[in-house]
Design a protein around this motif. Structure first.
Motif, PDB file in Angstrom:
ATOM      1  N   UNK A  86      78.098   4.537  10.743  1.00  0.00           N
ATOM      2  CA  UNK A  86      79.525   4.323  10.970  1.00  0.00           C
ATOM      3  C   UNK A  86      79.807   3.313  12.073  1.00  0.00           C
ATOM      4  N   UNK A  87      78.813   3.050  12.923  1.00  0.00           N
ATOM      5  CA  UNK A  87      79.028   2.155  14.052  1.00  0.00           C
ATOM      6  C   UNK A  87      79.696   2.872  15.204  1.00  0.00           C
ATOM      7  N   UNK A  88      79.680   2.256  16.337  1.00  0.00           N
ATOM      8  CA  UNK A  88      80.304   2.845  17.516  1.00  0.00           C
ATOM      9  C   UNK A  88      79.479   3.976  18.091  1.00  0.00           C
ATOM     10  N   UNK A  89      79.977   4.538  19.165  1.00  0.00           N
ATOM     11  CA  UNK A  89      79.289   5.636  19.838  1.00  0.00           C
ATOM     12  C   UNK A  89      79.855   6.970  19.359  1.00  0.00           C
ATOM     13  N   UNK A  90      78.978   7.942  19.231  1.00  0.00           N
ATOM     14  CA  UNK A  90      79.363   9.287  18.777  1.00  0.00           C
ATOM     15  C   UNK A  90      78.846  10.320  19.756  1.00  0.00           C
ATOM     16  N   UNK A  91      79.649  11.341  20.007  1.00  0.00           N
ATOM     17  CA  UNK A  91      79.232  12.490  20.800  1.00  0.00           C
ATOM     18  C   UNK A  91      78.971  13.642  19.844  1.00  0.00           C
ATOM     19  N   UNK A  92      77.758  14.150  19.850  1.00  0.00           N
ATOM     20  CA  UNK A  92      77.389  15.294  19.017  1.00  0.00           C
ATOM     21  C   UNK A  92      76.804  16.359  19.925  1.00  0.00           C
ATOM     22  N   UNK A  93      77.314  17.567  19.810  1.00  0.00           N
ATOM     23  CA  UNK A  93      76.862  18.681  20.633  1.00  0.00           C
ATOM     24  C   UNK A  93      76.457  19.838  19.746  1.00  0.00           C
ATOM     25  N   UNK A  94      75.363  20.480  20.092  1.00  0.00           N
ATOM     26  CA  UNK A  94      74.920  21.668  19.376  1.00  0.00           C
ATOM     27  C   UNK A  94      75.639  22.863  19.991  1.00  0.00           C
ATOM     28  N   UNK A  95      76.535  23.458  19.221  1.00  0.00           N
ATOM     29  CA  UNK A  95      77.323  24.585  19.713  1.00  0.00           C
ATOM     30  C   UNK A  95      76.567  25.899  19.624  1.00  0.00           C
ATOM     31  N   UNK A  96      75.658  26.019  18.647  1.00  0.00           N
ATOM     32  CA  UNK A  96      74.987  27.293  18.412  1.00  0.00           C
ATOM     33  C   UNK A  96      73.701  27.068  17.636  1.00  0.00           C
ATOM     34  N   UNK A  97      72.651  27.783  18.008  1.00  0.00           N
ATOM     35  CA  UNK A  97      71.416  27.827  17.218  1.00  0.00           C
ATOM     36  C   UNK A  97      71.178  29.287  16.857  1.00  0.00           C
ATOM     37  N   UNK A  98      70.978  29.552  15.574  1.00  0.00           N
ATOM     38  CA  UNK A  98      70.715  30.907  15.103  1.00  0.00           C
ATOM     39  C   UNK A  98      69.383  30.953  14.382  1.00  0.00           C
ATOM     40  N   UNK A  99      68.620  32.011  14.622  1.00  0.00           N
ATOM     41  CA  UNK A  99      67.399  32.239  13.868  1.00  0.00           C
ATOM     42  C   UNK A  99      67.773  33.072  12.661  1.00  0.00           C
TER      43      UNK A  99
END
Length: 97
Positions: free
Chosen positions: A40-53
């Motif tokens: 998509x271009x540009x800068x992106x902020x991606x955050x992991x909100x939750x990890x589940x087993x």
């Protein structure tokens, strides 16, 4: 995004496993941000909100799910912005305050 993967962890304590799961989630978020930058271009902020087993597949192999939130990074000088249409959506985002 809801991302699934089988993750192998070395023998250790439950606390060490949890730290490994969290590291995996952060890595997933970084990978998704890279894919979005390329696609998509540009800068992106991606955050992991939750990890589940979800379950175990084999000794020390866990099926994990990461919930990752992504948004385009707003330039500091821009008080608000509307993102371009694309990928089958009419509007990808509205960052106005």
């Amino acid at each position: 995004l809801h991302v699934h993967e089988n993750v192998r962890v070395p023998a250790g304590s439950a606390a060490a496993d949890r730290a490994r799961f969290e590291d995996w989630g952060r890595g997933v978020a970084e990978s998704v941000a890279e894919i979005l930058r390329e696609a998509r271009g540009g800068a992106w902020d991606c955050d992991c909100a939750l990890v589940s087993r979800v379950k175990d597949y084999a000794p020390r192999v866990h099926h994990l799910v990461a919930d990752v939130a992504c948004r385009p990074r707003r330039p500091p000088e821009s008080p608000g912005a509307t993102c371009a249409a694309g990928l089958g959506a009419d509007v990808l985002c509205d960052l106005s305050d």
